[in-house]
Design a protein around this motif. Structure first.
Motif, PDB file in Angstrom:
ATOM      1  N   ASN A 189      63.729 -45.125 -76.638  1.00  0.00           N
ATOM      2  CA  ASN A 189      62.530 -44.980 -75.814  1.00  0.00           C
ATOM      3  C   ASN A 189      61.860 -43.644 -76.135  1.00  0.00           C
ATOM      4  O   ASN A 189      62.484 -42.591 -75.972  1.00  0.00           O
ATOM      5  CB  ASN A 189      62.922 -45.047 -74.331  1.00  0.00           C
ATOM      6  N   PRO A 190      60.585 -43.648 -76.562  1.00  0.00           N
ATOM      7  CA  PRO A 190      59.920 -42.382 -76.930  1.00  0.00           C
ATOM      8  C   PRO A 190      59.641 -41.457 -75.746  1.00  0.00           C
ATOM      9  O   PRO A 190      59.164 -40.346 -75.944  1.00  0.00           O
ATOM     10  CB  PRO A 190      58.609 -42.846 -77.577  1.00  0.00           C
ATOM     11  N   THR A 191      59.937 -41.900 -74.531  1.00  0.00           N
ATOM     12  CA  THR A 191      59.748 -41.033 -73.359  1.00  0.00           C
ATOM     13  C   THR A 191      61.080 -40.514 -72.823  1.00  0.00           C
ATOM     14  O   THR A 191      61.102 -39.842 -71.795  1.00  0.00           O
ATOM     15  CB  THR A 191      59.015 -41.785 -72.228  1.00  0.00           C
ATOM     16  N   SER A 221      61.853 -18.932 -76.635  1.00  0.00           N
ATOM     17  CA  SER A 221      62.666 -19.482 -75.555  1.00  0.00           C
ATOM     18  C   SER A 221      61.791 -19.816 -74.354  1.00  0.00           C
ATOM     19  O   SER A 221      60.729 -19.216 -74.153  1.00  0.00           O
ATOM     20  CB  SER A 221      63.759 -18.487 -75.146  1.00  0.00           C
ATOM     21  N   GLY A 222      62.234 -20.798 -73.566  1.00  0.00           N
ATOM     22  CA  GLY A 222      61.528 -21.132 -72.334  1.00  0.00           C
ATOM     23  C   GLY A 222      60.478 -22.210 -72.447  1.00  0.00           C
ATOM     24  O   GLY A 222      59.827 -22.533 -71.455  1.00  0.00           O
ATOM     25  N   LEU A 223      60.304 -22.816 -73.631  1.00  0.00           N
ATOM     26  CA  LEU A 223      59.341 -23.912 -73.771  1.00  0.00           C
ATOM     27  C   LEU A 223      59.958 -25.203 -73.250  1.00  0.00           C
ATOM     28  O   LEU A 223      61.112 -25.514 -73.543  1.00  0.00           O
ATOM     29  CB  LEU A 223      58.934 -24.095 -75.234  1.00  0.00           C
ATOM     30  N   LEU A 224      59.194 -25.963 -72.504  1.00  0.00           N
ATOM     31  CA  LEU A 224      59.722 -27.186 -71.911  1.00  0.00           C
ATOM     32  C   LEU A 224      60.075 -28.219 -72.982  1.00  0.00           C
ATOM     33  O   LEU A 224      59.283 -28.493 -73.882  1.00  0.00           O
ATOM     34  CB  LEU A 224      58.697 -27.791 -70.943  1.00  0.00           C
ATOM     35  N   VAL A 225      61.277 -28.787 -72.856  1.00  0.00           N
ATOM     36  CA  VAL A 225      61.702 -29.896 -73.706  1.00  0.00           C
ATOM     37  C   VAL A 225      61.664 -31.189 -72.902  1.00  0.00           C
ATOM     38  O   VAL A 225      61.208 -32.235 -73.372  1.00  0.00           O
ATOM     39  CB  VAL A 225      63.121 -29.657 -74.267  1.00  0.00           C
ATOM     40  N   GLY A 226      62.153 -31.137 -71.673  1.00  0.00           N
ATOM     41  CA  GLY A 226      62.151 -32.316 -70.809  1.00  0.00           C
ATOM     42  C   GLY A 226      62.721 -31.979 -69.443  1.00  0.00           C
ATOM     43  O   GLY A 226      62.999 -30.811 -69.133  1.00  0.00           O
ATOM     44  N   ARG A 227      62.903 -33.014 -68.626  1.00  0.00           N
ATOM     45  CA  ARG A 227      63.480 -32.840 -67.285  1.00  0.00           C
ATOM     46  C   ARG A 227      64.576 -33.872 -67.068  1.00  0.00           C
ATOM     47  O   ARG A 227      64.457 -35.027 -67.506  1.00  0.00           O
ATOM     48  CB  ARG A 227      62.406 -32.959 -66.208  1.00  0.00           C
ATOM     49  N   VAL A 228      65.619 -33.465 -66.364  1.00  0.00           N
ATOM     50  CA  VAL A 228      66.764 -34.339 -66.120  1.00  0.00           C
ATOM     51  C   VAL A 228      66.353 -35.446 -65.154  1.00  0.00           C
ATOM     52  O   VAL A 228      65.851 -35.177 -64.055  1.00  0.00           O
ATOM     53  CB  VAL A 228      67.947 -33.543 -65.526  1.00  0.00           C
ATOM     54  N   ILE A 229      66.560 -36.714 -65.565  1.00  0.00           N
ATOM     55  CA  ILE A 229      66.256 -37.843 -64.675  1.00  0.00           C
ATOM     56  C   ILE A 229      67.498 -38.675 -64.354  1.00  0.00           C
ATOM     57  O   ILE A 229      67.489 -39.440 -63.387  1.00  0.00           O
ATOM     58  CB  ILE A 229      65.168 -38.755 -65.278  1.00  0.00           C
ATOM     59  N   GLN A 237      85.334 -39.053 -72.385  1.00  0.00           N
ATOM     60  CA  GLN A 237      84.723 -37.823 -72.870  1.00  0.00           C
ATOM     61  C   GLN A 237      84.737 -36.772 -71.770  1.00  0.00           C
ATOM     62  O   GLN A 237      84.854 -37.085 -70.588  1.00  0.00           O
ATOM     63  CB  GLN A 237      83.279 -38.072 -73.319  1.00  0.00           C
ATOM     64  N   THR A 238      84.625 -35.527 -72.168  1.00  0.00           N
ATOM     65  CA  THR A 238      84.610 -34.427 -71.196  1.00  0.00           C
ATOM     66  C   THR A 238      83.188 -33.909 -70.952  1.00  0.00           C
ATOM     67  O   THR A 238      83.012 -32.816 -70.443  1.00  0.00           O
ATOM     68  CB  THR A 238      85.498 -33.276 -71.698  1.00  0.00           C
ATOM     69  N   PHE A 239      82.187 -34.741 -71.333  1.00  0.00           N
ATOM     70  CA  PHE A 239      80.802 -34.320 -71.201  1.00  0.00           C
ATOM     71  C   PHE A 239      80.022 -35.277 -70.300  1.00  0.00           C
ATOM     72  O   PHE A 239      80.358 -36.453 -70.167  1.00  0.00           O
ATOM     73  CB  PHE A 239      80.115 -34.255 -72.573  1.00  0.00           C
ATOM     74  N   HIS A 240      78.979 -34.728 -69.697  1.00  0.00           N
ATOM     75  CA  HIS A 240      78.045 -35.560 -68.949  1.00  0.00           C
ATOM     76  C   HIS A 240      77.210 -36.408 -69.901  1.00  0.00           C
ATOM     77  O   HIS A 240      76.948 -36.029 -71.048  1.00  0.00           O
ATOM     78  CB  HIS A 240      77.080 -34.678 -68.140  1.00  0.00           C
ATOM     79  N   ASP A 241      76.743 -37.554 -69.414  1.00  0.00           N
ATOM     80  CA  ASP A 241      75.748 -38.363 -70.118  1.00  0.00           C
ATOM     81  C   ASP A 241      74.405 -38.048 -69.470  1.00  0.00           C
ATOM     82  O   ASP A 241      74.053 -38.584 -68.416  1.00  0.00           O
ATOM     83  CB  ASP A 241      76.086 -39.845 -69.980  1.00  0.00           C
ATOM     84  N   VAL A 242      73.645 -37.149 -70.091  1.00  0.00           N
ATOM     85  CA  VAL A 242      72.426 -36.618 -69.482  1.00  0.00           C
ATOM     86  C   VAL A 242      71.203 -37.221 -70.164  1.00  0.00           C
ATOM     87  O   VAL A 242      71.052 -37.140 -71.385  1.00  0.00           O
ATOM     88  CB  VAL A 242      72.365 -35.075 -69.605  1.00  0.00           C
ATOM     89  N   THR A 243      70.326 -37.830 -69.357  1.00  0.00           N
ATOM     90  CA  THR A 243      69.077 -38.399 -69.858  1.00  0.00           C
ATOM     91  C   THR A 243      67.901 -37.571 -69.362  1.00  0.00           C
ATOM     92  O   THR A 243      67.831 -37.225 -68.176  1.00  0.00           O
ATOM     93  CB  THR A 243      68.901 -39.859 -69.396  1.00  0.00           C
ATOM     94  N   LEU A 244      66.985 -37.270 -70.273  1.00  0.00           N
ATOM     95  CA  LEU A 244      65.799 -36.464 -69.944  1.00  0.00           C
ATOM     96  C   LEU A 244      64.532 -37.286 -70.099  1.00  0.00           C
ATOM     97  O   LEU A 244      64.464 -38.192 -70.944  1.00  0.00           O
ATOM     98  CB  LEU A 244      65.683 -35.247 -70.876  1.00  0.00           C
ATOM     99  N   SER A 245      63.528 -36.957 -69.305  1.00  0.00           N
ATOM    100  CA  SER A 245      62.168 -37.429 -69.583  1.00  0.00           C
ATOM    101  C   SER A 245      61.530 -36.398 -70.510  1.00  0.00           C
ATOM    102  O   SER A 245      61.604 -35.192 -70.260  1.00  0.00           O
ATOM    103  CB  SER A 245      61.363 -37.570 -68.296  1.00  0.00           C
ATOM    104  N   VAL A 246      60.923 -36.842 -71.586  1.00  0.00           N
ATOM    105  CA  VAL A 246      60.362 -35.943 -72.597  1.00  0.00           C
ATOM    106  C   VAL A 246      59.141 -35.215 -72.034  1.00  0.00           C
ATOM    107  O   VAL A 246      58.284 -35.822 -71.390  1.00  0.00           O
ATOM    108  CB  VAL A 246      59.978 -36.731 -73.864  1.00  0.00           C
TER     109      VAL A 246
END
Length: 279
Positions: A189-191, A221-229, A237-246
């Motif tokens: 998904n491109p978003t 540093s500090g440029l927006l990449v996305g937001r956690v949704i 796994q020992t990691f979160h599965d984190v999805t962002l909105s672009v």
């Protein structure tokens, strides 16, 4: 001339009728207050309508120039904001910022003339090239977030590797948690994008902003990449599965800003000297 005279003779009755109508209308307007006011109000109404349509047409014709002017103003503001951020990093009060280091980022405006989002590996074409100071390896951002990195250039055009590319990764940081990870597109998904390497011990917040980290030679540093949704758990796994909105809307990309780090070559050359020791 003779043909014009013949036309007047043939149409003399119609011409006389029109002249008498105009004359009658003139006398009615000038001798009757009611009709004079009605004429004045009606003519003003339609004159205002025509003027409004004319102004709207002129404004529409100027939209391209207005957009160009806004893009140039955003470029100037981006440069100013970046300089202020680089001059005042989170550091002890005794830390003194190097003035050359703080002003190392420079921005150039470019227009997007081709853009894909439907492939596993997407690219963007810009209308600026080496003649405008663009070089491979420069970062590219939009007014709302990170876009990608310049891959190749001709004299007047550039190809950018979009962050919507299966091999492109951005060193990023969760603003609230302060944890650094890597953002990568999963090719679907491109978003939406994924943030990798975030430990399950990290406290996550939906809506948290993800920005470029300090460990980056391409972007400030500090440029927006996305937001956690969405935050899920990865099996075994020992990691979160984190999805962002672009942060960047790639379907409506018009103007972008090419970022030059004037110290990037010096940094990369210096870091290359330690490569044999890392192996």
């Amino acid at each position: 001339m003779f043909e014009l005279f013949q036309f007047i003779v043939r149409s003399r009755n119609i011409i006389l009728f029109v002249l008498l109508e105009v004359l009658s209308f003139y006398f009615i307007i000038n001798t009757n207050n009611y009709w004079s006011v009605r004429y004045f109000n009606t003519s003003n109404y339609y004159a205002a309508k025509i003027l409004d349509w004319s102004n709207k047409a002129q404004e529409y014709a100027r939209l391209r120039q207005v957009n160009t002017d806004l893009a140039e103003e955003n470029r100037r503001l981006n440069t100013l904001v970046t300089q202020l951020q680089q001059q005042k990093p989170q550091a002890p009060t005794s830390y003194q910022t190097d003035s050359i280091f703080a002003t190392r980022f420079q921005y150039r405006v470019a227009r997007v003339i081709n853009n894909t989002t439907q492939h596993p590996n997407n690219y963007i074409t810009l209308d600026k090239g080496t003649a405008d100071g663009i070089k491979p390896g420069m970062g590219v951002i939009s007014p709302t977030g990170v876009v990608g990195k310049v891959k190749i250039c001709s004299e007047h055009l550039s190809i950018v590797t979009s962050i919507l590319h299966s091999d492109y990764m951005v060193s990023s940081k969760l603003v609230k948690a302060g944890v650094i990870g890597t953002v990568k597109w999963d090719g679907i998904n491109p978003t939406r994008m994924k943030m990798l390497d975030i430990s399950r011990n990290t406290k996550m917040y939906r809506g948290d902003s993800v920005v470029t980290s300090e460990y980056n030679a391409i972007f400030p540093s500090g440029l927006l990449v996305g937001r956690v949704i969405r935050v899920g758990e990865m099996p075994n796994q020992t990691f979160h599965d984190v999805t962002l909105s672009v942060g960047t809307d790639f379907n409506n990309l018009s103007f972008v800003y090419v970022v030059e780090n004037k110290l990037q070559g010096e940094q990369e050359k210096l870091e290359e000297t330690t490569e044999p020791e890392r192996r």
